[in-house]
Design an enzyme around this catalytic site. Sequence first.
Site, short mmCIF file in Angstrom:
data_model
loop_
_atom_site.label_atom_id
_atom_site.label_comp_id
_atom_site.label_asym_id
_atom_site.label_seq_id
_atom_site.Cartn_x
_atom_site.Cartn_y
_atom_site.Cartn_z
N THR A 125 -4.10 -1.08 -4.40
CA THR A 125 -3.55 -1.12 -3.05
C THR A 125 -2.06 -1.43 -3.02
O THR A 125 -1.48 -1.55 -1.94
CB THR A 125 -4.29 -2.16 -2.18
OG1 THR A 125 -4.21 -3.44 -2.80
CG2 THR A 125 -5.75 -1.76 -1.98
N UNK A 126 -1.46 -1.55 -4.19
CA UNK A 126 -0.01 -1.77 -4.26
C UNK A 126 0.67 -0.41 -4.41
O UNK A 126 0.59 0.20 -5.49
CB UNK A 126 0.34 -2.67 -5.42
N PRO A 127 1.31 0.12 -3.38
CA PRO A 127 1.88 1.47 -3.45
C PRO A 127 2.87 1.67 -4.59
O PRO A 127 2.89 2.72 -5.22
CB PRO A 127 2.56 1.64 -2.08
CG PRO A 127 1.80 0.73 -1.18
CD PRO A 127 1.45 -0.46 -2.03
#
Length: 249
Positions: A125-127
Site C-alpha cells: 500500500t506504499u505507492p
Amino acid sequence: MGLPRPGLWLKRLWVLVQVAVEVAVGKVLMTLFPERVKQNILAMGQKTGIAQNPNFAQDSWIPTFFSTQYFWFVLKVRWQRLEDATEPGGLAPNCSVVRLSGQQCSVWDFMRGNRPLVLNFGSCTUPSFLSKFDQFKRLIQDFSSIADFLIIYIEEAHASDGWAFKNNVDIKNHRNLQDRLRAASLLLARSPQCPVVVDTMQNQSSQLYAALPERLYVLRQGRILYKGESGPWNYNPEEVRAVLEELHS
C-alpha cells in the site's frame, strides 16, 4: 540498550506535541492557502513517483494530508524512529522474520560470507515502494553475482482502514500473521527475483531498523554498510546501486 523508559516516554510526549502542532498548522494553511499547500505536497510527490502514477489523481491522496489518520500514522513513524538501533558501521540487528511458508528465521540467515545483503523494507500500500519496485529488480539483475537481496514486508503504509488513498491497493491493517503473509504474497505477482519475508507481528525489524514506511539498507558480515533515508520522500534504490558499484570496482 535503548533509551531508559522514562526518557523514552518524555521523548514520545515531545514528538506527540510536535506532530500535533504540525498537523494543526497544516490544516490552517490548507484552509487559507489551499492551492499553494497542494502544490508543495505535489512537488514532494514527484520524488516518490506517486504524482506520475495514473491511478493517483491529486484528489485521491493530497486531501488526506493533515487528517486524523495522517496524524496517527506520522506519529507512529516518528515514535518508531526514537527506537532506531542502526547506524552505518554498526551491528545490524538480527531480527526475527517469517518466510512466506510460515517458517521463522532471522535477517542474518540471508547473509553469505563476504557478500553484501540488500534489505528492502516496504508494503504493497506504499505507492513509492511499488513505483520503484522495477528499479529494485534491476539492482538484482545487475548485481546478483556479487550481492544478495531480501524484501522484508512490514505493516501497511496506507491500509484501507488507516491513512488510505483512493485507488490504492486495498489491504487492511494486519491483525495477525496470516494477514501479513497474504499481503506479502501479492508481491509474488511482480516477480521479485529475491526472497520475500515478513516482519513479526511485534514489528521488531521495522522498529529496530526504523523502516516504516519503507527503507533500504546494505549489510555485510553483520554490519551496516549503507542506511538509506526513510521513505517515501527519500527512498532511492539508485543510492544502493552506487554503493554496490563502489564495492564491485
